[in-house]
Design a protein around this motif. Structure first.
Motif, PDB file in Angstrom:
ATOM      1  N   LEU A   1       0.844  -1.187   0.000  1.00 32.53           N
ATOM      2  CA  LEU A   1       0.000   0.000   0.000  1.00 32.53           C
ATOM      3  C   LEU A   1       0.881   1.239   0.000  1.00 32.53           C
ATOM      4  N   SER A   2       0.375   2.316  -0.581  1.00 25.93           N
ATOM      5  CA  SER A   2       1.056   3.607  -0.493  1.00 25.93           C
ATOM      6  C   SER A   2       0.276   4.491   0.463  1.00 25.93           C
ATOM      7  N   PHE A   3       0.988   5.172   1.320  1.00 25.67           N
ATOM      8  CA  PHE A   3       0.364   6.077   2.274  1.00 25.67           C
ATOM      9  C   PHE A   3       0.639   7.531   1.917  1.00 25.67           C
TER      10      PHE A   3
ATOM     11  N   THR B   1      -0.825  10.038   0.636  1.00 27.45           N
ATOM     12  CA  THR B   1      -2.058  10.753   0.334  1.00 27.45           C
ATOM     13  C   THR B   1      -2.655  11.268   1.638  1.00 27.45           C
ATOM     14  N   SER B   2      -3.771  11.905   1.562  1.00 26.11           N
ATOM     15  CA  SER B   2      -4.385  12.477   2.765  1.00 26.11           C
ATOM     16  C   SER B   2      -5.003  11.398   3.651  1.00 26.11           C
ATOM     17  N   MET B   3      -5.175  11.723   4.912  1.00 28.37           N
ATOM     18  CA  MET B   3      -5.830  10.805   5.838  1.00 28.37           C
ATOM     19  C   MET B   3      -7.253  10.508   5.380  1.00 28.37           C
TER      20      MET B   3
ATOM     21  N   LEU C   1      -7.008   7.808   2.807  1.00 28.73           N
ATOM     22  CA  LEU C   1      -6.595   6.555   3.442  1.00 28.73           C
ATOM     23  C   LEU C   1      -7.751   5.917   4.199  1.00 28.73           C
ATOM     24  N   GLU C   2      -8.484   6.714   4.953  1.00 26.19           N
ATOM     25  CA  GLU C   2      -9.620   6.188   5.701  1.00 26.19           C
ATOM     26  C   GLU C   2     -10.682   5.624   4.773  1.00 26.19           C
TER      27      GLU C   2
ATOM     28  N   SER D   1     -10.198   4.472   1.717  1.00 30.64           N
ATOM     29  CA  SER D   1      -9.643   3.259   1.107  1.00 30.64           C
ATOM     30  C   SER D   1      -9.743   2.073   2.053  1.00 30.64           C
ATOM     31  N   LEU D   2      -9.426   2.288   3.319  1.00 32.69           N
ATOM     32  CA  LEU D   2      -9.520   1.202   4.296  1.00 32.69           C
ATOM     33  C   LEU D   2     -10.969   0.779   4.511  1.00 32.69           C
TER      34      LEU D   2
END
Length: 63
Positions: A42-44, A46-48, A51-52, A54-55
């Motif tokens: 995974l790439s992190f 990006t903005s939170m 990410l949230e 996507s998860l």
């Protein structure tokens, strides 16, 4: 992650990554590209917020 292959109906990390992209619109890199077919990367970078989301999508994909 490889313990979800049967559940998702795939045979490896490339198929798993493709299904995740098609079904949940989340992109990951298959672990097989790095010598380990039991995981994805995974790439992190990006903005939170992204990410949230996507998860959340990944969790829904696995339910």
């Amino acid at each position: 992650m490889s313990d979800t292959y049967e559940e998702v109906g795939v045979s490896g990390s490339t198929d798993w990554a493709n299904r995740l992209l098609e079904d949940a619109h989340v992109g990951v890199v298959p672990g097989s590209d790095f010598g380990d077919d039991n995981c994805v990367r995974l790439s992190f970078a990006t903005s939170m917020e992204y990410l949230e989301e996507s998860l959340r999508r990944m969790e829904a994909f696995l339910e």
